[in-house]
Design an enzyme around this catalytic site. Structure first.
Site, PDB file in Angstrom:
ATOM      1  N   ASP A  55      -6.323  -5.036 -11.624  1.00  0.00           N
ATOM      2  CA  ASP A  55      -5.538  -6.155 -12.141  1.00  0.00           C
ATOM      3  C   ASP A  55      -6.295  -6.792 -13.290  1.00  0.00           C
ATOM      4  O   ASP A  55      -7.491  -6.582 -13.466  1.00  0.00           O
ATOM      5  CB  ASP A  55      -5.283  -7.167 -11.019  1.00  0.00           C
ATOM      6  CG  ASP A  55      -4.248  -8.205 -11.423  1.00  0.00           C
ATOM      7  OD1 ASP A  55      -3.527  -7.957 -12.406  1.00  0.00           O
ATOM      8  OD2 ASP A  55      -4.158  -9.247 -10.762  1.00  0.00           O
ATOM      9  N   SER A  56      -5.575  -7.607 -14.042  1.00  0.00           N
ATOM     10  CA  SER A  56      -6.126  -8.152 -15.274  1.00  0.00           C
ATOM     11  C   SER A  56      -6.867  -9.463 -15.080  1.00  0.00           C
ATOM     12  O   SER A  56      -7.568  -9.911 -15.972  1.00  0.00           O
ATOM     13  CB  SER A  56      -4.981  -8.400 -16.247  1.00  0.00           C
ATOM     14  OG  SER A  56      -4.060  -9.314 -15.664  1.00  0.00           O
ATOM     15  N   GLY A  57      -6.701 -10.085 -13.931  1.00  0.00           N
ATOM     16  CA  GLY A  57      -7.282 -11.404 -13.725  1.00  0.00           C
ATOM     17  C   GLY A  57      -6.275 -12.527 -13.874  1.00  0.00           C
ATOM     18  O   GLY A  57      -6.593 -13.682 -13.631  1.00  0.00           O
ATOM     19  N   GLY A  58      -5.062 -12.167 -14.274  1.00  0.00           N
ATOM     20  CA  GLY A  58      -4.017 -13.187 -14.438  1.00  0.00           C
ATOM     21  C   GLY A  58      -3.747 -13.962 -13.162  1.00  0.00           C
ATOM     22  O   GLY A  58      -3.543 -15.177 -13.202  1.00  0.00           O
ATOM     23  N   PHE A  59      -3.787 -13.277 -12.058  1.00  0.00           N
ATOM     24  CA  PHE A  59      -3.513 -13.949 -10.786  1.00  0.00           C
ATOM     25  C   PHE A  59      -4.642 -14.902 -10.411  1.00  0.00           C
ATOM     26  O   PHE A  59      -4.402 -15.988  -9.892  1.00  0.00           O
ATOM     27  CB  PHE A  59      -3.309 -12.922  -9.673  1.00  0.00           C
ATOM     28  CG  PHE A  59      -2.867 -13.547  -8.379  1.00  0.00           C
ATOM     29  CD1 PHE A  59      -1.552 -13.956  -8.203  1.00  0.00           C
ATOM     30  CD2 PHE A  59      -3.754 -13.738  -7.336  1.00  0.00           C
ATOM     31  CE1 PHE A  59      -1.141 -14.542  -7.019  1.00  0.00           C
ATOM     32  CE2 PHE A  59      -3.346 -14.329  -6.143  1.00  0.00           C
ATOM     33  CZ  PHE A  59      -2.040 -14.725  -5.985  1.00  0.00           C
ATOM     34  N   ASP A 109      -1.798 -11.510 -18.152  1.00  0.00           N
ATOM     35  CA  ASP A 109      -0.596 -12.349 -18.150  1.00  0.00           C
ATOM     36  C   ASP A 109      -0.929 -13.721 -17.606  1.00  0.00           C
ATOM     37  O   ASP A 109      -2.028 -13.956 -17.105  1.00  0.00           O
ATOM     38  CB  ASP A 109       0.495 -11.714 -17.286  1.00  0.00           C
ATOM     39  CG  ASP A 109       0.118 -11.679 -15.805  1.00  0.00           C
ATOM     40  OD1 ASP A 109      -1.094 -11.584 -15.513  1.00  0.00           O
ATOM     41  OD2 ASP A 109       1.011 -11.746 -14.961  1.00  0.00           O
ATOM     42  N   ASP A 229       1.157  -3.824  -4.169  1.00  0.00           N
ATOM     43  CA  ASP A 229      -0.224  -4.003  -3.732  1.00  0.00           C
ATOM     44  C   ASP A 229      -0.310  -5.385  -3.155  1.00  0.00           C
ATOM     45  O   ASP A 229       0.403  -6.291  -3.579  1.00  0.00           O
ATOM     46  CB  ASP A 229      -1.208  -3.858  -4.887  1.00  0.00           C
ATOM     47  CG  ASP A 229      -1.439  -5.176  -5.553  1.00  0.00           C
ATOM     48  OD1 ASP A 229      -0.529  -5.583  -6.290  1.00  0.00           O
ATOM     49  OD2 ASP A 229      -2.464  -5.814  -5.305  1.00  0.00           O
ATOM     50  N   CYS A 267      -0.010   5.448  17.667  1.00  0.00           N
ATOM     51  CA  CYS A 267      -0.655   5.465  16.353  1.00  0.00           C
ATOM     52  C   CYS A 267      -1.820   6.460  16.365  1.00  0.00           C
ATOM     53  O   CYS A 267      -2.567   6.554  17.331  1.00  0.00           O
ATOM     54  CB  CYS A 267      -1.159   4.068  16.018  1.00  0.00           C
ATOM     55  SG  CYS A 267      -2.015   3.997  14.442  1.00  0.00           S
ATOM     56  N   CYS A 269      -4.376   6.462  14.160  1.00  0.00           N
ATOM     57  CA  CYS A 269      -5.530   5.989  13.389  1.00  0.00           C
ATOM     58  C   CYS A 269      -6.803   5.990  14.236  1.00  0.00           C
ATOM     59  O   CYS A 269      -6.745   6.046  15.464  1.00  0.00           O
ATOM     60  CB  CYS A 269      -5.271   4.593  12.820  1.00  0.00           C
ATOM     61  SG  CYS A 269      -5.578   3.233  13.962  1.00  0.00           S
ATOM     62  N   CYS A 272      -6.892   3.155  16.888  1.00  0.00           N
ATOM     63  CA  CYS A 272      -6.014   3.322  18.051  1.00  0.00           C
ATOM     64  C   CYS A 272      -6.406   4.504  18.923  1.00  0.00           C
ATOM     65  O   CYS A 272      -6.130   4.507  20.116  1.00  0.00           O
ATOM     66  CB  CYS A 272      -4.561   3.451  17.600  1.00  0.00           C
ATOM     67  SG  CYS A 272      -3.888   1.871  17.037  1.00  0.00           S
ATOM     68  N   HIS A 298      -6.640   0.135  11.092  1.00  0.00           N
ATOM     69  CA  HIS A 298      -5.304   0.315  11.663  1.00  0.00           C
ATOM     70  C   HIS A 298      -4.206  -0.149  10.709  1.00  0.00           C
ATOM     71  O   HIS A 298      -3.215   0.546  10.497  1.00  0.00           O
ATOM     72  CB  HIS A 298      -5.129  -0.422  12.988  1.00  0.00           C
ATOM     73  CG  HIS A 298      -3.689  -0.450  13.409  1.00  0.00           C
ATOM     74  ND1 HIS A 298      -3.094   0.605  14.058  1.00  0.00           N
ATOM     75  CD2 HIS A 298      -2.699  -1.333  13.147  1.00  0.00           C
ATOM     76  CE1 HIS A 298      -1.802   0.341  14.195  1.00  0.00           C
ATOM     77  NE2 HIS A 298      -1.550  -0.827  13.664  1.00  0.00           N
TER      78      HIS A 298
END
Length: 335
Positions: A55-59, A109, A229, A267, A269, A272, A298
């Site tokens: 990610d760009s860091g906008g968040f 952004d 994501d 499951c 995994c 589990c 899990h």
RNA sequence: GGAGAGGUUCCCGAGCGGCCAAAGGGAACAGACUGUAAAUCUGUCGUCAGACGACUUCGGAGGUUCGAAUCCUCCCCUCUCCA
């Protein structure tokens, strides 16, 4: 005597030491993306030869809003780790993401929280579009990395449309839907993704940023989203909220204290197939890091499997049935 | 044996005549978490009642007072220091 005294006695040595310190200091201060560049890129650095996205860091500009200042030129940002100042421009963000070398990278952004005024959203949109264009111009590594443009515009369909169309003019290999799951209702979120389903190109991936719960994923797949994501599977797992095909299991609950069954009998995994609810509950309540790792294993497995099932259902043309089967269950709390 | 400190609701700990069912932590219990600051946030937490409220609690037993976790007397127990 004291090495410090000796050090002080000789001017020449003093100078040499200073030079050495400078080099060391330089090494310490080297930004993280330079480290990853010297390692040969992120895939080599962490030994992961599958697709990755940065990610760009906008968040972070939004979520850590107390620590930043937004200008048309970029964002001044104070590190939450050491308090140091950093300036992020769209160009700088491209340079960093190229150095890291993920397969898919994001435009820089502005992600306005919701609710925001229409006036602010319009202003923010201009910034985001301007930054997208500047990033696109600055970005050079097209053969190895795909740069996505990010659609903003809050809950206003006309702003979303305008943003999407201008980004499409710039011709990105994929489009991100940003600025959702930031305080708006689910209805608004679904309305916007459904709306953009008809606006964004069919033959390029649509990536919904920051979403979400298992049911959010299915609901948005139904509205044409291809990629997601989210922190949800991992962060919630760490805090003891585990997603399963029967709903959400809050493993700290007292009812699991002596429950020696796995989280999900069916499951496959690692967690589990090896450990009981009682043991995992014990680890989580005792704040043992192993508990967090087991619940995370899990939840990631479950998310992967859910997406696999969704893809298969789409290919076999029975996605509606698949939705009808899972949607009512996923948001429940498992008893 | 001498001198001192103290025993508070599961634990730690504040309160030191009415505004006290008793601050604040912790634990426990029920949740939250959506482009990731692991160890964060919210609610409940004496009993009964939907609510007004009622009832039982501050080592034990008496007492003073309109009223006591708070004051007095005796008893029981813990801790520190000195012999």
């Amino acid at each position: 005597g004291d090495p410090l005294d000796r050090h002080a006695e000789s001017g020449a040595e003093d100078h040499a030491a200073e030079h050495c310190d400078e080099e060391r200091h330089h090494l310490y201060m080297r930004p993280g993306h330079e480290l990853i560049r010297s390692a040969g890129g992120l895939h080599k650095f962490i030994s992961w030869n599958r697709p990755m996205l940065t990610d760009s860091g906008g968040f972070q500009v939004m979520s850590l809003s107390a620590l930043r200042k937004i200008t048309p030129e970029g964002v001044q940002f104070r590190s939450h780790i050491d308090g140091s100042l950093h300036f992020f421009s769209p160009e700088k963000v491209m340079e960093i993401q190229e150095a890291i070398g993920a397969d898919i990278i994001m435009s820089f952004d502005e992600c306005p929280p919701l609710p925001s005024s229409r006036q602010y959203l319009e202003k923010s949109l201009k910034l985001t579009l301007n930054w997208a264009e500047r990033g696109k111009i600055a970005f050079k590594n097209h053969e190895k990395q795909a740069l996505f443009g990010i659609v903003q515009g809050g809950t206003y369909e006309d702003l979303r449309q305008k943003c999407a169309e201008e980004l499409m003019q710039m011709d990105f290999p994929g489009y991100s839907i940003g600025g959702l799951a930031v305080g708006e209702s689910k209805e608004d979120m679904f309305r916007i993704t459904a709306f953009l389903n008809d606006v964004l190109p069919q033959d390029k991936p649509r990536y919904l940023m920051g979403v979400g719960t298992p049911s959010d994923l299915l609901n948005n797949i139904a509205r044409g989203v291809d990629m997601f994501d989210c922190v949800m599977p991992t962060r919630n797992a760490r805090k003891g909220s585990i997603f399963t095909r029967h709903g959400k299991m809050i493993i700290k609950a007292a009812r699991y204290k002596e429950d020696f069954r796995p989280i999900d009998e069916e499951c496959g995994c690692y967690t589990c197939t090896h450990f009981s609810r009682a043991y995992i509950r014990h680890l989580i309540t005792m704040n043992e890091i192993l508990g967090m790792r087991l619940t995370t294993i899990h939840s990631l497995w479950f998310y992967q499997e859910l997406m696999q099932m969704a893809r298969r259902a789409i290919l076999e043309d029975r996605f509606e049935d698949f939705l009808a089967e899972y949607l009512p269950v996923l948001d429940r709390i498992v008893d």
